[in-house]
Design a protein around this motif. Structure first.
Motif, short mmCIF file in Angstrom:
data_model
loop_
_atom_site.label_atom_id
_atom_site.label_comp_id
_atom_site.label_asym_id
_atom_site.label_seq_id
_atom_site.Cartn_x
_atom_site.Cartn_y
_atom_site.Cartn_z
N GLN A 39 11.07 86.78 108.97
CA GLN A 39 11.92 85.69 109.45
C GLN A 39 12.80 86.13 110.61
O GLN A 39 12.96 85.41 111.61
N VAL A 40 13.39 87.33 110.50
CA VAL A 40 14.23 87.83 111.59
C VAL A 40 13.38 88.04 112.84
O VAL A 40 13.80 87.69 113.96
N LEU A 41 12.20 88.62 112.69
CA LEU A 41 11.33 88.81 113.84
C LEU A 41 10.98 87.47 114.48
O LEU A 41 11.01 87.33 115.71
N ALA A 42 10.66 86.47 113.67
CA ALA A 42 10.33 85.15 114.21
C ALA A 42 11.50 84.58 115.01
O ALA A 42 11.31 84.03 116.11
N LEU A 43 12.70 84.71 114.50
CA LEU A 43 13.87 84.17 115.19
C LEU A 43 14.18 84.94 116.46
O LEU A 43 14.57 84.35 117.48
#
Length: 532
Positions: free
Chosen positions: A31-35
């Motif tokens: 999720q952090v990578l996606a954001l």
């Protein structure tokens, strides 16, 4: 935008991509990578077999540099309410022998290079709920929850992923597979990574394997009779007690050979283990208990072509230094700006090789240190324990910060004694406001920081253009620049023996120069390293 339908064609290589980057796994790292990628303007597809985020606590410790990454995504106000800084009011971590005698203790330092507490407790479900809200609200991210990854191919121009509807632990019977196309793919899909398995990547295993029972509790009263954090050593039952976010505590109990293995992971046994700490149903809620095997291992290779690993897919470590989830978020921050450069063109796959070198090298050192500490903690032979306790004496220290041994090496760094360390974030002023550096100079891009003059003024026209094409920015102290309100940057430049420092989007320093007249060389070296 979420749960989109896709159309499959026979010529995957020829059809447009569904996203710039496909991420397998919607845990915190994915999720952090996606954001971070969306913040860079990239389109992202996230594939996750579970329809909802995991509802129970797992990781409980957040490092200062990881907090800085999350705040970069604009989560500051929401993070403030879910973090419990370790070390307030002189809180200490103690080591005790099996009789309860304190062998030593150490304070948690609050100060850090990132401007945040060295370590803070948090509840992972709260963080995951926040990340899920942000992902769902971002128009650049398409999330495919309830889909498993069945296949992944790299044809040299892009990656094609076969996904299938999935419910719980099993695929949906007769669920129609579909194909998602992306320029790059990242496996953030956990310790049993499908991506790693599909690539056939092997793990280096240090051979450390211990079973522990993790018990999470919400006390109904202040636990004034307990230490703030404590490690009880063997030869009895090694036990860890740590804060786990506001209003929460965690116990970790080593599972012994004499335990009834069938009843270890039960409510009754959890309460029994908590009894010596005077924790019972009358003063606390048992949130969960789970049996874990703590291991120390990492992938020998972190990428193959256009497919990359991050988080638990690339490494697993015991929790004794609290670096598991933190290391995964560091992977995401290190990888995001590289993928953005690759997707935009003008960079080559060397960036992914550098990612692998930096992250695997640091991870190997963290895991080696953590396993070394774990071997001391998990000791149960009475004679060996007595020798260990005598050796420890009153000089116990814990790992509260990224050690010098954990500094990044190799990769996209200048070998000058500066590259690889974290760029300082301290309080600065602008004449109209005062705040931490990231609040004043928006993060997310390459940054030249000057001691007493704007580094852009020191660049030749050609190198200034190259820097700006890279999205690079500058900040400086002195006339017309920022105010070093607490003198921390003056001390920082002095310590680095530098007049200009180049900081990457992941807050790590690329390198620096002593003479302001060498800024051209600094920028040339950096741009040559990241631009083909």
């Amino acid at each position: 935008m979420n749960d989109n339908e896709t159309t499959t064609t026979n010529d995957d290589a020829a059809r447009p991509t569904d996203a710039d980057v496909l991420i397998a796994g919607a845990g915190p790292v994915g999720q952090v990578l996606a954001l971070l990628l969306a913040q860079q303007g990239l389109r992202v597809s996230v594939v996750e077999r579970w329809e909802r985020p995991y509802p129970l606590p797992r990781a409980v410790a957040m490092s200062h540099d990881v907090q800085r990454v999350l705040r970069q995504l604009g989560m500051g106000d929401e993070l403030d309410g879910m973090l419990e800084p370790w070390g307030l009011d002189g809180q200490r971590f103690s080591f005790a022998d099996a009789s309860g005698r304190t062998l030593g203790e150490s304070e948690y330092p609050l100060a850090s290079e990132s401007g945040h507490a060295q370590m803070s407790g948090f509840s992972q479900p709260d963080l995951e709920a926040l990340l899920e809200r942000r992902v769902r609200a971002d128009p650049r991210i398409d999330q495919y929850r309830g889909y498993s990854l069945d296949g992944l191919t790299d044809d040299g121009t892009g990656v094609s992923a076969t996904v299938r509807p999935h419910t719980g632990l099993a695929p949906v019977p007769d669920g129609a597979p579909r194909t998602l196309r992306a320029s790059y793919a990242v496996g953030c899909d956990g310790a049993n990574s499908t991506v790693r398995s599909l690539l056939g990547l092997e793990l280096t295993d240090l051979g450390f394997s211990r079973d522990w029972l993790v018990v999470d509790v919400v006390p109904h009263v202040p636990l004034t009779w307990l230490p703030y954090a404590c490690q009880v050593l063997g030869p009895g039952r090694p036990t860890t007690l740590v804060p786990a976010g506001p209003g929460r505590r965690r116990w970790e109990f080593m599972i012994m050979p004499t335990d009834d293995q069938e009843s270890v992971d039960t409510d009754d046994n959890s309460w029994e283990l908590l009894k010596p700490f005077d924790i019972h149903p009358g003063n606390a809620e048992l949130v969960r208990h789970a049996r874990y095997t703590f291991r120390g291992r990492w992938a020998d290779r972190w990428h193959q072509g256009r497919i990359v690993l991050a988080g638990d897919a690339a490494h697993q470590m015991p929790p004794f230094t609290g670096q598991g989830l933190n290391s995964g978020i560091r992977d995401a921050a290190n990888l995001a700006w590289r993928l953005a450069l690759l997707v935009r063109g003008g960079s080559d796959e060397r960036l992914l090789a550098d990612y692998s070198a930096e992250r695997s090298g640091q991870i190997a050192r963290i895991i080696q240190d953590t396993v070394g500490l774990g071997q001391l903690i998990c000791m149960t032979d009475p004679d060996e324990c007595a020798k260990r306790d005598a050796m420890m004496g009153g000089s116990v220290g814990m790992v509260h910060e990224v050690r010098e041994n954990w500094t990044l090496r190799g990769g996209t760094l200048q070998d000058d004694g500066i590259g690889g360390g974290l760029g300082l974030q301290a309080t600065v002023g602008t004449g109209t406001r005062t705040g931490l550096l990231d609040e004043v100079v928006a993060p997310g891009s390459f940054l030249l920081v000057g001691r007493d003059r704007d580094p852009l003024e020191l660049l030749s026209p050609a190198h200034r253009t190259a820097w700006q094409q890279l999205g690079g920015r500058s900040a400086h102290f002195g006339p017309g620049g920022l105010t070093d309100t607490e003198g921390e940057y003056a001390a920082w430049f002095e310590r680095l023996n530098a007049s200009v420092v180049a900081v990457r989007p992941d807050f790590h320093m690329y390198g620096g120069v002593r003479s302001p007249h060498a800024v051209d060389a600094l920028v040339r070296n950096l741009t040559e390293r990241v631009v083909s």
